[in-house]
Write an enzyme that holds these catalytic residues in place. Structure first.
Site, PDB file in Angstrom:
ATOM      1  CD  GLU A 132     124.016  32.136  36.446  1.00 30.59           C
ATOM      2  OE1 GLU A 132     124.915  32.088  35.775  1.00 30.59           O
ATOM      3  OE2 GLU A 132     123.318  31.184  36.481  1.00 30.59           O
ATOM      4  CG  ASN A 173     118.703  35.615  40.080  1.00 31.88           C
ATOM      5  OD1 ASN A 173     117.727  34.976  41.102  1.00 31.88           O
ATOM      6  ND2 ASN A 173     118.697  34.801  38.663  1.00 31.88           N
ATOM      7  CG  HIS A 209     117.888  26.394  37.412  1.00 35.22           C
ATOM      8  ND1 HIS A 209     117.198  25.995  36.444  1.00 35.22           N
ATOM      9  CD2 HIS A 209     118.607  27.062  36.723  1.00 35.22           C
ATOM     10  CE1 HIS A 209     116.549  27.728  35.788  1.00 35.22           C
ATOM     11  NE2 HIS A 209     117.946  28.301  36.647  1.00 35.22           N
ATOM     12  CD  GLU A 240     116.789  32.043  36.361  1.00 34.34           C
ATOM     13  OE1 GLU A 240     117.574  30.829  36.080  1.00 34.34           O
ATOM     14  OE2 GLU A 240     117.170  33.175  36.551  1.00 34.34           O
ATOM     15  CG  ASP A 242     114.355  24.254  35.515  1.00 36.50           C
ATOM     16  OD1 ASP A 242     115.544  23.943  36.946  1.00 36.50           O
ATOM     17  OD2 ASP A 242     115.180  24.611  34.296  1.00 36.50           O
TER      18      ASP A 242
END
Ligand code: XIL
Length: 320
Positions: A132, A173, A209, A240, A242
């Site tokens: 990030e 990432n 996400h 990750e 979701d």
């Protein structure tokens, strides 16, 4: 039977995996599904390898939480994605609020990475080296690393990680880089910056996400992955994933849309050879991070809070 990792491997991928966390490992029904390698061939520690746990005060290293997950993966024969080394969040205040020069912060980063990556040497399929580092508009995030070192901290971190574990795949990432746009373009720039500095970067981790009904199109997902490969990485992964409801309770039509969105991401990965795998950010709504971070939102995963498979599970398994 048709289980996610088994299907992903048969489709030529390296794994289908899940994040997990220390507090959940006493839930035996949960662990029984997590450790089934036909379902999950890879795990990621959701917290235990972050700076706040591994080096809570300067020079004091602690691996208890991270080791519990690494040992679980090793015992079960699952790949481990290691997460994460240089991140502005879950960063102890001795780092974020320290008074640093370029030299002293460089030394702090090198010491952190050589110790943590050295401790896990040989156990990590991949490391998320920098996490990030970008704002959503594509500018660099003004964290302590950037404020003191400028954009040179990216290559510095990748060099230190490569020196400590030459076999680990090294990833940048981030989130909101799954589709094309200003932030994706800046990831391309970071790949070039790291490579031009003579450092190794193997992969881009697209956190994934996403929000039900708002996922990027399959073509946008594929274009983003292709842009990373064109910039010089050999692999990409959803690290990750979701897909959350922005308001609850979810409805039957919402669950169907969520299934479609999960299928879209899975199809995009299948269509790109460089996409080596998909990791969901835990597998059950029982243990998702979403409700804590986005109050009122959730139901983002493939299994519900009773550990029953949702329509999204069926959609992913039929696409794989
Ligand atoms: C989350 C964890 O799941 C939570 O338990 C923790 O409280 C906060 O961090 N991006 C990342 C992950 O890279 O490390 C974050 O994990 C979720 C967002």
């Amino acid at each position: 039977s048709a289980q996610l990792n088994k299907l992903a491997k048969a489709a030529g991928k390296l794994y289908f995996g899940s994040a997990t966390d220390n507090g959940e490992l006493t839930d035996t029904a949960y662990v029984n599904i997590l450790k089934n390698t036909d379902e999950f061939g890879q795990i990621t520690p959701g917290n235990g390898q972050k700076w706040q746990y591994t080096e809570p005060s300067q020079g004091q290293f602690s691996y208890t939480s991270g080791d519990q997950i690494a040992d679980l993966a090793a015992t079960n024969g699952q790949l481990l994605r290691c997460h994460t080394l240089v991140w502005y969040s879950q960063l102890p205040s001795w780092v974020s609020s320290g008074t640093w020069t370029a030299d002293t912060l460089t030394s702090v980063i090198n010491t952190h990475i050589s110790n943590v990556v050295g401790h896990y040497k040989g156990k990590c399929y991949a490391w998320d080296v920098v996490n990030e580092g970008l704002n959503d508009d594509g500018t660099y995030r003004a964290n302590v690393f950037y404020n003191v070192l400028g954009d040179s901290y990216f290559a510095l971190a990748f060099k230190a990680a490569a020196a400590a574990d030459p076999a680990a795949k090294l990833y940048y990432n981030d989130y909101n880089i799954e589709g094309t746009g200003a932030k994706q373009a800046s990831v391309v720039k970071i790949i070039g910056l790291v490579k031009n500095a003579g450092a190794k970067i193997n992969g881009i981790g697209m956190q994934g996400h996403l929000i039900v009904g708002s996922a990027p199109s399959q073509s946008s997902l594929q274009s983003a992955m292709e842009s990373y490969v064109a910039a010089g990485v050999t692999e990409v992964a959803y690290t990750e994933l979701d897909i959350r409801f922005s308001s609850l309770p979810s409805t039957a039509s919402g669950l169907a849309q969520q299934a479609t969105d999960y299928a879209t991401v899975t199809k995009a990965c299948l269509a790109e050879k460089a996409c080596i795998g998909i990791t969901i950010w835990d597998y059950t709504d029982k243990y998702s991070w979403i409700p804590n971070t986005f109050p009122g939102q959730g139901d983002a995963l493939l299994y519900d809070a009773n550990l029953s498979k949702k329509p999204a599970w069926t959609a992913v398994s039929s696409v794989l």
